[in-house]
Design an enzyme around this catalytic site. Structure first.
Site, mmCIF file in Angstrom:
data_model
loop_
_atom_site.group_PDB
_atom_site.id
_atom_site.type_symbol
_atom_site.label_atom_id
_atom_site.label_comp_id
_atom_site.label_asym_id
_atom_site.label_seq_id
_atom_site.Cartn_x
_atom_site.Cartn_y
_atom_site.Cartn_z
ATOM 1 C CB SER A 168 -0.989 0.033 1.354
ATOM 2 O OG SER A 168 -1.227 1.347 1.232
ATOM 3 C CG ASP A 314 -6.539 3.402 -7.850
ATOM 4 O OD1 ASP A 314 -6.880 2.746 -7.164
ATOM 5 O OD2 ASP A 314 -5.765 4.117 -7.645
HETATM 6 C C1 S3P Z 1 -2.902 5.741 -3.644
HETATM 7 C C2 S3P Z 1 -2.532 4.461 -3.491
HETATM 8 C C3 S3P Z 1 -3.565 3.152 -3.878
HETATM 9 C C4 S3P Z 1 -4.602 3.510 -4.771
HETATM 10 C C5 S3P Z 1 -5.064 4.978 -4.194
HETATM 11 C C6 S3P Z 1 -4.219 6.046 -4.313
HETATM 12 C C7 S3P Z 1 -1.899 6.609 -3.418
HETATM 13 O O1 S3P Z 1 -4.100 2.695 -2.702
HETATM 14 O O2 S3P Z 1 -5.685 2.749 -4.928
HETATM 15 O O3 S3P Z 1 -6.157 5.031 -5.177
HETATM 16 O O4 S3P Z 1 -2.268 7.834 -3.818
HETATM 17 O O5 S3P Z 1 -1.106 6.261 -2.552
HETATM 18 P P1 S3P Z 1 -3.319 1.742 -1.556
HETATM 19 O O6 S3P Z 1 -2.270 2.545 -0.893
HETATM 20 O O7 S3P Z 1 -4.162 1.300 -0.458
HETATM 21 O O8 S3P Z 1 -2.924 0.650 -2.371
#
Ligand code: S3P
Length: 434
Positions: A168, A314
């Site tokens: 994440s 996404d």
């Molecule tokens: C993001 C990370 C992703 C993504 C989100 C934006 C970011 O989520 O799905 O739309 O800007 O760091 P995760 O960190 O939960 O994977």
């Protein structure tokens, strides 16, 4: 924008040159990282959307002065160690990136910061960020053991190694931001590499950051203010790439972010038989260029597995749309994370595409999709999720007859002008429902 819009296909392929809104991930980071730099940061061409308004509220709550202009944000940060204890609850709205990155800022504050969000955000897991921050020494109290509202008492943080159970970028970023204020280096280890925008921007701000695959280490230290221009959002351009692929059209999207951790969809489009052309125009701090996608006569099925997921997480709702029209059986696996996004995206796409006539089976961690389907207009629901509203709109453009999309206003989260842009491609008419 009306709550329900009607998308009526014209039968013409999606075509044209579309300038997409600026990148959401980078705009969030520009604002929230600037809070940790003492002095004036300048972010040119920021995204203006509901999620970004949430990050601006959070930055101000910690004592930053944020001046919002049409093409520029100027952020005067208090700097590391000087963030203010917020005077009120921070409402992150629908924005997971705001609440999780700002939790990292809160860990640096000698005081209590309290966060909440909308009904969707209050259902999303926060233990994944509160536990790692706890390992550095921040104390957290959360509703139901791991949901917003939650409170963080920050302060004296210690360095160390933090292993994350899921990849994440939001959680990794929160730990890196907190690490800047720790008493020693902080290393984050992920099961798979996630988007590295925070690392790139921190390096540009003078931080000592070392990345090696799934391990990133930051040294405590001060940050210089940030100056950068935000390129177009590939997660927004993705709607037009897929629209071109499924309608046999051609779209060109100039000045989009091409970070490899964000554009995995381009590989899947090629696998489906689309022609993809990429011209890189800038390399640092982030690669930027023009992407053109031309749809094939006949779409092939695709297969997406776990290791490929972070670079297109996404865009997976759009992969489902592409697969519904591919000739054969497509599979998406290893994407359980989709269940904890702005909605349960596995269930939302199975339901929405199913109503449009796709043969899509929900799996615990993805879908099995048998194509090609003959899509027909129907009534579908966004579930309040911007990316579901937009992915179903793209599918509707390749259907026969009009589709009513409920919860259409959700696009304001990342792409406020989406409905106008869809009409601009010529492949569908868009009207508010009467
Ligand atoms: C993001 C990370 C992703 C993504 C989100 C934006 C970011 O989520 O799905 O739309 O800007 O760091 P995760 O960190 O939960 O994977």
């Amino acid at each position: 924008m009306a709550d329900t819009v009607v998308v009526t296909p014209t039968g013409r392929p999606a075509a044209g040159t579309l300038r997409v809104p600026s990148d959401k991930s980078l705009t969030h980071r520009g604002i929230l990282l600037a809070v940790l730099a003492e002095g004036q940061s300048v972010i040119d061409r920021p995204l203006h959307a509901a999620d970004i308004a949430a990050s601006i509220r959070a930055a101000r709550a910690f004592g930053a002065v944020v001046d919002v202009g049409p093409d520029r944000l100027v952020v005067e940060g208090p700097g590391i160690g000087q963030l203010r204890e917020p005077a009120d609850v921070i409402d992150a709205g629908n924005s997971g990136t705001t609440i999780r990155l700002a939790a990292g800022l809160a860990a640096t504050v000698r005081g209590v910061s309290v966060f909440t969000g909308d009904a969707s955000l209050r259902r999303r897991p926060m233990a994944r960020v509160l536990e790692p921050l706890g390992r550095l020494g921040a104390r957290a109290l959360a509703r139901g053991g791991g949901f917003a509202p939650f409170a963080i008492r920050g302060g004296a943080l210690s360095g160390g190694v933090v292993e994350l159970p899921v990849a994440s970028a939001q959680v990794k970023s929160a730990v890196l931001l907190a690490g800047l204020a720790a008493n020693g280096p902080v290393t984050v280890v992920e099961p798979l590499p996630s988007r590295d925008h925070t690392e790139r921007l921190l390096a540009r701000m003078g931080a000592q950051v070392r990345a090696d695959g799934t391990r990133v280490t930051v040294e405590p230290g001060f940050l210089r203010p940030l100056t950068f221009t935000v390129p177009g959002d590939p997660s927004s351009a993705a709607f037009w790439w897929v629209a071109a692929a499924i309608t046999g059209g051609q779209v060109v999207t100039p000045e989009v972010l091409l970070n490899p951790a964000r554009v995995g969809l381009l590989d899947v489009l090629e696998e489906a038989g689309a022609r993809v052309r990429v011209a890189v125009e800038q390399e640092a701090p982030e690669p930027v260029g023009t992407v053109s996608v031309t749809g094939p006569d006949r779409l092939r099925p695709v297969a997406v597995e776990g290791p490929a997921v972070p670079a297109l997480v996404d865009e997976l709702p759009l992969v489902a749309v592409l697969a519904a029209l591919g000739h054969g059986t497509s599979t998406v696996r290893g994407a359980r994370e989709l269940r904890v996004k702005e909605s349960d995206r596995i269930a939302a796409m199975a339901e929405g595409l199913g109503r449009l006539g796709a043969r899509i089976t929900e799996e615990p961690d993805g879908w099995t999709i048998v194509g090609p389907a003959r899509l027909r207009g129907a009534v579908v629901e966004s579930r309040g999720d911007h990316r579901i509203a937009m992915a179903l709109a793209v599918a509707a453009a390749a259907a026969e007859g009009p589709t009513r999309i409920r919860g259409a206003e959700a696009v304001a989260v990342s792409y406020p002008s989406f409905w106008d842009a869809l009409a601009e491609t010529g492949t569908a008419l868009v009207a508010p429902a009467r």
